[in-house]
Scaffold this active site. Structure first.
Site, PDB file in Angstrom:
ATOM      1  N   THR A  78     116.619 -51.160  26.341  1.00  0.00           N
ATOM      2  CA  THR A  78     117.744 -51.229  27.278  1.00  0.00           C
ATOM      3  C   THR A  78     118.371 -49.867  27.571  1.00  0.00           C
ATOM      4  OG1 THR A  78     119.232 -51.744  25.423  1.00  0.00           O
ATOM      5  CG2 THR A  78     118.337 -53.599  26.675  1.00  0.00           C
ATOM      6  N   TYR A 131     115.807 -37.631   9.681  1.00  0.00           N
ATOM      7  CA  TYR A 131     115.228 -38.000  10.975  1.00  0.00           C
ATOM      8  C   TYR A 131     113.834 -37.399  11.133  1.00  0.00           C
ATOM      9  CZ  TYR A 131     114.386 -38.308  15.966  1.00  0.00           C
ATOM     10  OH  TYR A 131     113.811 -38.560  17.197  1.00  0.00           O
ATOM     11  N   ILE A 150     114.399 -43.742  26.938  1.00  0.00           N
ATOM     12  CA  ILE A 150     112.947 -43.744  27.099  1.00  0.00           C
ATOM     13  C   ILE A 150     112.396 -45.170  27.106  1.00  0.00           C
ATOM     14  CG2 ILE A 150     110.766 -43.082  26.005  1.00  0.00           C
ATOM     15  CD1 ILE A 150     112.145 -40.516  25.054  1.00  0.00           C
TER      16      ILE A 150
END
Length: 339
Positions: free
Chosen positions: A79, A221, A82
């Site tokens: 939504t 990350y 990308i």
């Protein structure tokens, strides 16, 4: 004096031979290293060129993504950013869509928008990927009867802004690990059996160029994206015999909410494409290459980054994200000051 002269000539000849041998070894090792580097960096481009030209020489080959993989695509994190643009581009190419994300209202809006624009079938599934194993059972039930041709594992999390590990909330760290590594693993596991049964399908895993080196101030990350890289490359070989295409996509900075902490990135430009531009480019590579940076300037950045030793790449990354951390904190303070 004659023996001394003979010994000297012999010594010189031996030294010359040793030097020639060392030079030859250095030359061979250097040549092999350069060849391996060039192959590793240009195999994707060569694969794309080959795939583009193949239909002219083998017209019987499947031409569209629907022909190659099937009629339905599943996109997670669909939504925003990308993921949403991937969904739109796949729909533009005629695929029906199952969109998976957390917010029901945004899913409904996105599916309605895509259906009205591209006249394809859509279905949405609202789940929170930070939750436990049961969400994958729910997804499996919702997908019953749908032959998934393409799975796009796009959903992901990162820090609110670059920061040192001791300052990142523990819950955020746990959720990041659960989403970035758990979703790509478990959803692939759920959908894989039907692809293997049909001997047809594609799995696209959205990684990141941040996997190229450790990234201080973005430690967890970057590490989670290294997991995605290794997972995808191993899976590619596992599924080769089943005729299933596995692709790793490693973007650099893209203009999305995930990078909202970086003003320079959000301004966009040649080095920072928006999600629409990036997704159009990345989907073009699907079925043509198993590894891509998705966008040509990202490929160039990745190429030059790889030329530097790991320690230098890590140092440069550290300095960059230290600076981005300072800018993000200043941006946050300015916003608080306006309230």
């Amino acid at each position: 004096m004659q023996p001394v002269l003979e010994v000297s000539i012999y010594t010189l000849l031996r030294m010359a031979f040793i030097w020639q041998l060392v030079s030859a070894v250095i030359y061979i090792v250097g040549s092999l290293t350069i060849a391996a580097f060039l192959y590793d960096n240009f195999k994707s481009l060569i694969s794309i060129i080959k795939a583009v030209l193949e239909p002219y020489f083998q017209p019987h080959l499947p031409k569209t993504l629907v022909d190659k993989f099937g009629q339905w695509a599943v996109v997670t994190g669909a939504t925003d950013g990308i993921g949403k643009e991937y969904a739109r581009e796949l729909a533009r190419q005629g695929l029906n869509l199952v969109l998976i994300s957390r917010t029901k209202e945004k899913l409904i809006a996105t599916t309605n928008e895509i259906e009205s624009q591209y006249k394809v079938k859509t279905k949405w599934i609202a789940v929170d990927f930070t939750k436990g194993l049961e969400i994958y059972d729910q997804i499996e039930k919702e997908l019953a009867g749908i032959e998934v041709g393409i799975l796009v594992n796009n959903v992901g999390m990162m820090y609110e802004h670059p920061d040192s590990l001791d300052l990142v909330p523990e819950k955020l760290l746990w959720n990041l690990l659960t989403v970035n590594m758990g979703s790509v693993t478990m959803l692939t596991r759920k959908i894989l059996p039907q692809m293997i049964g049909r001997r047809k399908g594609a799995i696209v895993n959205l990684g990141s160029a941040s996997e190229l080196q450790p990234l201080p101030n973005m430690t967890v990350y970057a590490a989670s994206k290294k997991f995605v890289t290794y997972f995808t490359k191993a899976l590619e070989l596992e599924l080769e015999e089943h005729n299933i295409h596995v692709q790793l996509v490693m973007p650099n900075f893209v203009v999305t909410k995930m990078n909202a902490y970086a003003d320079r990135v959000m301004q966009g430009g040649l080095l920072f494409p928006n999600a629409y531009t990036f997704a159009r480019s990345a989907v073009f590579t699907l079925g043509k290459t198993s590894e891509t940076n998705g966008f040509w300037t990202h490929g160039l950045q990745y190429f030059f980054m790889k030329m530097a030793p790991l320690r230098i790449r890590t140092y440069v990354g550290h300095q960059l994200f230290k600076r981005l951390r300072v800018e993000a904190l200043e941006q946050k303070q300015q916003k608080l000051g306006l309230l």
